[in-house]
Design a protein around this motif. Structure first.
Motif: not given
Lengths: 205, 205
Positions: A75, A112, A115, B36, B42
């Motif tokens: 991440t 990431h 998202k 996820l 997340v």
């Protein structure tokens, strides 16, 4: 996957320049400590991911890692909470004077952050031009078109002129050292409808 | 500070029991991967904090860490975003059959979870009783009085009966393996006014 972790490049020009003038990670740590101690936000840097291969036990009280490797982060480096919002960001330095090379950011880090945005969070990248002593906050929404251009075979970097158009400069101060949340405040004011707990439709599970 | 990191206690009863029946970390990783991939949330586990002392460079392409130590985590193991909310939790296993020993949680982790709550986030601890095959979600609000009792010189653990009163059981399933967000859904429904981006008063900076 084992990678050559950037912190070890002591002969690298980027790091040497950074030592002379600025150290983004140290400045962000000071900033986050200030935010925490003044009750403004709770933001921490994640530990560096390391794959441990061998551990020895010289005594029952202390384990010593004798073989390990740096691995690719899955991440970003920083996340936390600010005024009830989830915030998540990556911090990058460059010694380049005219553009920010996009290879500095892993594709899974961009994914990431996208998202995070889709789930109502605040995602961004802090970019420090060490030679210019200039630091930008680039929101993931603004980064995405440039990243798309890059992976579509176009320009591999964001020019300084482009950054001045789509990113915000963070002022260098005493306390906090780098008040990146001032930029986030302005962004929240403009994007209130798309961020936070009221912005997402609960998904059926 | 160098600590004796629990993962190394291979002769420890807790770990052995865990291997027989359940492995909380593996189950949570599977659960978070499911969340996820189905776009529910997340949430990631943070890397284990390690202090690197020596690094050798057998070649220019690969750095090998040759001396390092586990260090005390400054926050919790897991955090992320769910429906626009910041969530943050620690996961703990115990082989105890009648109570959860509070020494399993560091004081700075409790303090961190309390700060998360004060900033409009969702903080909790997932407790797995490996011998009983029972897993609880204990919200930080519910944990606090027991922790206060402990540091005030009272009982050093939370009894199973107390946990059944103030915590929620997580059902063991296939996908997701441990649907802890089902517990969080119920908690959000009851605590909507105290959580999320609308719950905190912006602090003057």
């Amino acid at each position: 996957m084992t990678i050559n972790y950037p912190i070890k490049k002591t002969a690298n020009k980027t790091i040497q320049t950074a030592k002379r003038g600025m150290n983004l990670e140290a400045d962000l740590n000071l900033t986050n400590e200030y935010y925490l101690s003044t009750n403004v936000a709770v933001v921490h840097k994640k530990p560096t991911p390391i794959k441990v291969v061998n551990v020895s036990y010289p005594s029952r009280q202390a384990a010593e890692i004798t073989k390990a490797f740096y691995t690719t982060p899955s991440t970003t480096d920083y996340n936390g909470i600010y005024q009830g919002y989830y915030i998540d960001f990556e911090a990058k330095e460059t010694s380049n004077k005219t553009s920010f090379p996009l290879q500095n950011i892993h594709s899974h880090q961009v994914e990431h952050l996208l998202k995070v945005r889709a789930h109502g969070g605040i995602g961004f990248v802090i970019i420090a031009f060490t030679s210019l002593q200039t630091i930008f906050v680039l929101m993931i929404d603004a980064l995405q078109p440039f990243y798309q251009r890059h992976i579509s075979g176009g320009r591999k970097s964001i020019s300084l002129e482009e950054l001045r158009d789509v990113a915000d400069v963070v002022d260098y101060g005493l306390a906090p050292r780098l008040d990146y949340l001032a930029v986030i405040d302005r962004w929240i004011a403009k994007n209130a409808a798309t961020v936070g707990s009221g912005s997402t439709t609960p998904k059926r599970r």
